[in-house]
Design an enzyme around this catalytic site. Structure first.
Site, PDB file in Angstrom:
ATOM      1  N   HIS A  14     -41.685 -31.296  10.037  1.00 39.54           N
ATOM      2  CA  HIS A  14     -42.796 -32.293   9.774  1.00 39.54           C
ATOM      3  C   HIS A  14     -42.819 -31.601   7.955  1.00 39.54           C
ATOM      4  O   HIS A  14     -43.712 -30.648   7.744  1.00 39.54           O
ATOM      5  CB  HIS A  14     -43.990 -31.532  10.139  1.00 39.54           C
ATOM      6  CG  HIS A  14     -45.078 -32.854   9.618  1.00 39.54           C
ATOM      7  ND1 HIS A  14     -45.368 -33.629  10.171  1.00 39.54           N
ATOM      8  CD2 HIS A  14     -45.733 -32.385   8.572  1.00 39.54           C
ATOM      9  CE1 HIS A  14     -46.722 -34.252  10.135  1.00 39.54           C
ATOM     10  NE2 HIS A  14     -46.944 -33.866   8.434  1.00 39.54           N
ATOM     11  N   HIS A  16     -43.803 -33.482   3.558  1.00 40.95           N
ATOM     12  CA  HIS A  16     -43.926 -34.317   2.678  1.00 40.95           C
ATOM     13  C   HIS A  16     -43.572 -33.927   1.409  1.00 40.95           C
ATOM     14  O   HIS A  16     -44.038 -32.739   1.002  1.00 40.95           O
ATOM     15  CB  HIS A  16     -45.819 -34.061   2.885  1.00 40.95           C
ATOM     16  CG  HIS A  16     -46.349 -34.557   3.511  1.00 40.95           C
ATOM     17  ND1 HIS A  16     -46.177 -35.981   4.436  1.00 40.95           N
ATOM     18  CD2 HIS A  16     -46.622 -33.789   4.948  1.00 40.95           C
ATOM     19  CE1 HIS A  16     -47.946 -36.158   5.171  1.00 40.95           C
ATOM     20  NE2 HIS A  16     -47.275 -34.645   6.193  1.00 40.95           N
ATOM     21  N   LYS A 100     -43.375 -42.354  13.117  1.00 38.58           N
ATOM     22  CA  LYS A 100     -44.332 -41.588  12.444  1.00 38.58           C
ATOM     23  C   LYS A 100     -45.047 -42.782  12.662  1.00 38.58           C
ATOM     24  O   LYS A 100     -45.487 -43.116  11.739  1.00 38.58           O
ATOM     25  CB  LYS A 100     -44.296 -40.884  11.320  1.00 38.58           C
ATOM     26  CG  LYS A 100     -45.956 -40.053  10.427  1.00 38.58           C
ATOM     27  CD  LYS A 100     -45.437 -39.048  11.996  1.00 38.58           C
ATOM     28  CE  LYS A 100     -47.215 -38.420  11.521  1.00 38.58           C
ATOM     29  NZ  LYS A 100     -47.386 -37.337  10.716  1.00 38.58           N
ATOM     30  N   HIS A 137     -49.331 -38.260  14.454  1.00 42.50           N
ATOM     31  CA  HIS A 137     -50.165 -38.009  13.863  1.00 42.50           C
ATOM     32  C   HIS A 137     -51.424 -38.114  15.271  1.00 42.50           C
ATOM     33  O   HIS A 137     -51.890 -39.268  15.365  1.00 42.50           O
ATOM     34  CB  HIS A 137     -50.539 -38.284  12.734  1.00 42.50           C
ATOM     35  CG  HIS A 137     -52.418 -37.818  11.741  1.00 42.50           C
ATOM     36  ND1 HIS A 137     -51.948 -36.715  10.912  1.00 42.50           N
ATOM     37  CD2 HIS A 137     -53.344 -37.635  12.503  1.00 42.50           C
ATOM     38  CE1 HIS A 137     -53.733 -36.757  10.445  1.00 42.50           C
ATOM     39  NE2 HIS A 137     -53.320 -36.622  11.525  1.00 42.50           N
ATOM     40  N   HIS A 175     -48.044 -30.650  13.718  1.00 35.77           N
ATOM     41  CA  HIS A 175     -49.371 -30.141  13.537  1.00 35.77           C
ATOM     42  C   HIS A 175     -50.791 -30.547  14.371  1.00 35.77           C
ATOM     43  O   HIS A 175     -51.424 -30.399  14.707  1.00 35.77           O
ATOM     44  CB  HIS A 175     -49.762 -30.510  12.036  1.00 35.77           C
ATOM     45  CG  HIS A 175     -50.081 -32.067  12.485  1.00 35.77           C
ATOM     46  ND1 HIS A 175     -50.680 -33.075  12.499  1.00 35.77           N
ATOM     47  CD2 HIS A 175     -49.358 -32.681  10.680  1.00 35.77           C
ATOM     48  CE1 HIS A 175     -51.062 -34.807  11.558  1.00 35.77           C
ATOM     49  NE2 HIS A 175     -50.399 -34.258  10.937  1.00 35.77           N
ATOM     50  N   ASP A 248     -45.463 -28.819   7.132  1.00 34.71           N
ATOM     51  CA  ASP A 248     -46.745 -29.778   6.656  1.00 34.71           C
ATOM     52  C   ASP A 248     -46.615 -29.562   5.794  1.00 34.71           C
ATOM     53  O   ASP A 248     -47.934 -29.527   4.780  1.00 34.71           O
ATOM     54  CB  ASP A 248     -47.893 -29.947   8.101  1.00 34.71           C
ATOM     55  CG  ASP A 248     -49.241 -30.972   7.347  1.00 34.71           C
ATOM     56  OD1 ASP A 248     -48.547 -32.565   7.084  1.00 34.71           O
ATOM     57  OD2 ASP A 248     -49.756 -31.505   7.804  1.00 34.71           O
TER      58      ASP A 248
HETATM   59  C1  NCD Z   1     -50.683 -34.635   4.489  1.00 34.38           C
HETATM   60  C2  NCD Z   1     -50.765 -35.295   3.039  1.00 34.38           C
HETATM   61  O1  NCD Z   1     -50.837 -34.873   2.264  1.00 34.38           O
HETATM   62  O2  NCD Z   1     -49.424 -36.188   3.373  1.00 34.38           O
HETATM   63  N1  NCD Z   1     -51.935 -33.937   4.083  1.00 34.38           N
HETATM   64  C3  NCD Z   1     -52.354 -33.246   4.962  1.00 34.38           C
HETATM   65  O3  NCD Z   1     -54.034 -32.658   4.785  1.00 34.38           O
HETATM   66  N2  NCD Z   1     -51.448 -32.698   5.674  1.00 34.38           N
HETATM   67  C4  NCD Z   1     -50.816 -35.821   5.205  1.00 34.38           C
HETATM   68  C5  NCD Z   1     -51.306 -35.596   6.471  1.00 34.38           C
HETATM   69  O4  NCD Z   1     -50.299 -35.002   7.387  1.00 34.38           O
HETATM   70  O5  NCD Z   1     -51.745 -35.448   7.478  1.00 34.38           O
HETATM   71 ZN    ZN Z   2     -47.960 -34.244   7.590  1.00 38.10          ZN
END
Ligand code: NCD
Ligand code: ZN
Length: 347
Positions: A14, A16, A100, A137, A175, A248
């Protein structure tokens, strides 16, 4: 006491990565320690179709440092208009790995998410048929549900009905932040798994709220009480194949976090492996570390365990917090775990 450890190269289930300069600056940290990652699709203009995913994958590969063979595993952002046939063909061609679900309004860039779950049932039917993982999520967004209860209410009102309707669907509860979540995963069959982040293993909600408001510990789902953190640590260190790492890691500019309405997300990938190894050492669970980092996720996704290895070494001195990342527009603050960490990845 163990002072070195060799394990198959970890995967991040996971992540970003963003795009543009942010992607370019954060990707090297992932490439250093991880062989593969599930790439989240919540760009400002979300990755909705297989064609979008192929384009985003190309951008990621163009930014990959030369001496790495990191593999991005692409995901689609579920909307109420997602085309089941695009999902099927993208998966069967190996161009997308998972879909997702963001409940609309749950987190960063989730406006295009799902309001009415029944609208996505045709997509879930196809995913169940072809064995494609559904990444969730797991938070409700009703304004009358307390933010600390969002995950538990999601289980009762959304996840249990989906599981009943699609008994063979492969689900990853992303998460995980609560004991309720851990208990749910443990009570369901092997097709329900969960990712756990490094930060939720080491902080509880005090990190964010005691002694002043600390925006760099704000992420979604928010960290909960200590009893929940302890349940997550127990799940991760147990070696149970249903739990695996999803960092995450979610970079935002420091200015966007230190604001009257700060963004959710923690950039943790620079020290994720070190922090997790320390958690496992503290629990006398280092022999289980490779399951959480390198074996369990690959098993669930039906992929081979990475052949490359990494070596972890316990240094005599406590590690320092990684440097912030500098971009043209500002900096990204690296995660401070607020604990002594001795394990580092060699090389
Ligand atoms: C994530 C993001 O900033 O893209 N933020 C987070 O707090 N984890 C989005 C997400 O996974 O909820
Ligand atoms: Zn995330």
């Amino acid at each position: 006491m163990l002072t070195t450890l060799n394990i198959p190269m970890p995967d991040d289930w996971h992540l970003h990565l963003r795009s543009g300069e942010m992607l370019n600056k954060v990707l090297p940290y992932t490439c250093q320690h991880f062989a593969r990652a599930i790439i989240m699709p919540n760009l400002p203009s979300p990755v909705i179709t297989t064609a979008d995913a192929k384009k985003y994958r190309t951008e990621i590969l163009e930014n990959r440092p030369d001496n790495h063979d990191f593999t991005p595993l692409m995901t689609l952002y579920m909307t109420e208009n997602t085309d089941p046939e695009d999902v099927r063909s993208g998966f069967l061609k190996g161009e997308v790995t998972a879909v997702k679900l963001y409940p609309a309004g749950a987190t960063t860039n989730s406006d295009a998410g799902v309001k009415d779950l029944e609208k996505i049932y045709p997509v879930l039917e196809v995913m169940e048929q072809i064995g494609m993982p559904f990444l969730v999520h797991g938070e409700v967004v009703d304004k009358d549900v307390d933010i600390f209860d969002r995950e538990a209410v999601f289980i009762d009102t959304k996840l249990i009905p989906i599981r009943q309707r699609f008994p063979n669907l492969k689900i990853v509860f992303e998460h995980l932040t609560t004991k309720d979540g851990v208990d749910y995963v443990l009570s369901s069959h092997k097709n329900t798994t969960a990712t756990i982040t490094p930060h939720h293993l080491v902080i509880n909600r005090n990190a964010m709220l005691v002694g002043g408001i600390k925006p760099h510990y704000y992420c979604l789902p928010v960290a909960k009480r200590e009893l929940h953190r302890l349940a997550l640590v127990q799940a991760a260190t147990s070696g149970d194949p249903r739990f695996f790492l999803g960092t995450d890691s979610a970079p935002h500019l420091t200015t966007a976090k230190e604001s009257a309405c700060g963004c959710a997300g923690i950039f943790n990938v620079a020290n994720a492996i070190s922090v997790i190894a320390q958690v496992f050492e503290n629990e006398h669970a280092l022999p289980q570390l490779e399951k959480f980092l390198s074996l369990n996720g690959a098993g669930f996704y039906g992929l081979e365990v990475n052949k490359k290895q990494i070596e972890l070494e316990r240094s005599k001195q406590c590690l320092t917090i990684p440097k912030n990342i500098v971009l043209a527009e500002g900096e990204v603050t690296a995660f401070d775990p607020m604990m002594d960490v001795y394990w580092k990845v060699k090389g």
